[in-house]
Enzyme design. Sequence first.
Site, PDB file in Angstrom:
ATOM      1  N   ASN A 167      64.404 -41.671 -63.324  1.00 62.29           N
ATOM      2  CA  ASN A 167      63.422 -41.835 -62.190  1.00 62.29           C
ATOM      3  C   ASN A 167      64.142 -41.863 -60.776  1.00 62.29           C
ATOM      4  OD1 ASN A 167      64.430 -44.241 -63.036  1.00 62.29           O
ATOM      5  ND2 ASN A 167      62.896 -45.530 -62.016  1.00 62.29           N
ATOM      6  N   PRO A 191      73.992 -39.521 -67.776  1.00 65.46           N
ATOM      7  CA  PRO A 191      72.796 -39.501 -67.195  1.00 65.46           C
ATOM      8  C   PRO A 191      71.572 -39.087 -68.108  1.00 65.46           C
ATOM      9  CG  PRO A 191      73.765 -37.537 -66.779  1.00 65.46           C
ATOM     10  CD  PRO A 191      74.890 -38.413 -67.590  1.00 65.46           C
ATOM     11  N   SER A 245      64.528 -49.030 -70.528  1.00 68.81           N
ATOM     12  CA  SER A 245      63.896 -49.840 -71.037  1.00 68.81           C
ATOM     13  C   SER A 245      64.254 -51.132 -71.671  1.00 68.81           C
ATOM     14  CB  SER A 245      63.161 -49.352 -72.024  1.00 68.81           C
ATOM     15  OG  SER A 245      63.803 -49.003 -73.131  1.00 68.81           O
ATOM     16  N   GLU A 266      69.961 -53.594 -66.440  1.00 68.36           N
ATOM     17  CA  GLU A 266      68.828 -53.644 -65.259  1.00 68.36           C
ATOM     18  C   GLU A 266      67.613 -53.058 -66.154  1.00 68.36           C
ATOM     19  OE1 GLU A 266      65.823 -52.438 -63.588  1.00 68.36           O
ATOM     20  OE2 GLU A 266      67.271 -50.933 -62.312  1.00 68.36           O
ATOM     21  N   LEU A 267      66.732 -53.823 -66.696  1.00 70.74           N
ATOM     22  CA  LEU A 267      65.656 -53.549 -67.681  1.00 70.74           C
ATOM     23  C   LEU A 267      64.349 -53.369 -66.989  1.00 70.74           C
ATOM     24  CD1 LEU A 267      67.240 -55.637 -70.556  1.00 70.74           C
ATOM     25  CD2 LEU A 267      67.714 -53.309 -69.877  1.00 70.74           C
ATOM     26  N   ARG A 294      55.347 -45.451 -54.300  1.00 73.18           N
ATOM     27  CA  ARG A 294      56.720 -44.899 -53.978  1.00 73.18           C
ATOM     28  C   ARG A 294      57.140 -44.152 -55.172  1.00 73.18           C
ATOM     29  NH1 ARG A 294      62.327 -46.512 -53.699  1.00 73.18           N
ATOM     30  NH2 ARG A 294      61.651 -48.694 -54.767  1.00 73.18           N
TER      31      ARG A 294
END
Length: 492
Positions: A167, A191, A245, A266-267, A294
């Site tokens: 994202n 990535p 996730s 960072e979930l 956004r």
Amino acid sequence: MPLTPPIAPDIIENLIGRIPTSSFINGDFIGGETDLSVENPATGEEIIKVASADAAKIGMEALDAACESAADWAATTPRHRSEILRRAYELCLERADDLALTMTMEMGKPLAEAYGEVNYGAEFLRWFSEEAVRMSGRFRPAPAVADQDILVYSQPVGPTLLITPWNFPFSMGTRKIGPALAAGCTVVLKPANLTPLSSLLLMEILRDAGVPAGVVNCVVTKDSSTLSSTLMEDPRLRKISFTGSTPVGRTLLSQASQHVLRTSMELGGNAPFLVLESADIDKTVAAAMAGKFRNNGEACTAANRIYVHRKVAEEFTTAFTAKVEALVLGNGLDEGTTLGPLIDRNAVEKCQELVDDAVSKGAQAVLGGDAAEGAGHFYPATVLTNVPRTARVNQEEIFGPVAPIIVCDTVDEMVEVANDTEFGLMSYVCGQDIDQVRDVVGRIESGMVAVNVGVASDPSAPFGGVKESGIGREGSHEGLNEYLELKYVRVG
């Protein structure tokens, strides 16, 4: 000057011809059969094919390169690393047209937002170029022994595996690579296979900025689980940083325990947006628009549940809906587009399922509510009212342009429902009564709170969550510390 829509076809064709199409190992793009199609979510058409690497083989080559270069890179001076990162920052801005256009094509966000991500992502390189020379340490006499001293200093953790989502395909890479390089760590970047192109352009930038061969490696592969498990079974790897996730994060944490790896996670998020009775409606609507729409609503920090005090519910809903209705859905490369497509058909179907579930339980879709027909993966901006607490949108991350509005009678009720989730990444609070705002901020269970604004991410601030939204922080001084180990030395 930045490019502005519509974009001439020859500009797009020229760019596609210059994008690397394979993994980057030990300073070079290694080539290979291009068998992974990268598609434009606005059209469903292929942009380019890239090579999907053999996860185990190429993954180990990447880790080998990172390990072989680790000692030399760690031995460089902080100033040297700082200057390379600063040059990389400058190159990002010089190549902003290529980066922004590539992001819009592979991910779908409007071109203006893609330029915003270039600036945001580049800033991590600049910030950590400055932090590289500020690693902390201390020296003091031992408190109980006259002729001994205590020395504490930092050393790089070692080779790291960085896994980034689709994202924010550019800035998630710089947010992890910046502090890793500043600390003296070498990296293997993985990535998302939906959006590898921005990362491959970043590899070119880092190489051109002077990052030595082997210090940064990038593996593009469809077999993500094999890559991560193969590398994490190797005791030479010392850290993993993952953005994605919560279910995948749990799996990685379990695997990390085998060799007791340092982890940064960072979930998922389920951000509440609280509109207090003292809220300035115009400012609150502006914050809600930014917080919800956004990046096409595809952000872990996106406002997921909008809780509005009954005294201002009608005024807020009317003003908010009018602003949402003015959004223009379309290809991010088209003139006037302010809301782009979702990443794939699964994302569209998930939004539709959540909307249908809410409506079946009594909610009203006052705007939108039905997936767009035709090419591309479009879902219209949707506003739901009278949403019951039992609706799935209250428990699940939406990751799309759906805004559920839930009316509450008291501030205590708003805080209660806001905290009624296993997630705790981001929260939003809007109000002009400063005492009430301070009270609510103190009771909200999240790692970050935005007050009267819709965007809070900043490279100089610690980004991260509590509960099942993650472990550790990215950005700020804390972001550098995630890649450092403390060493205590007793001096006699």
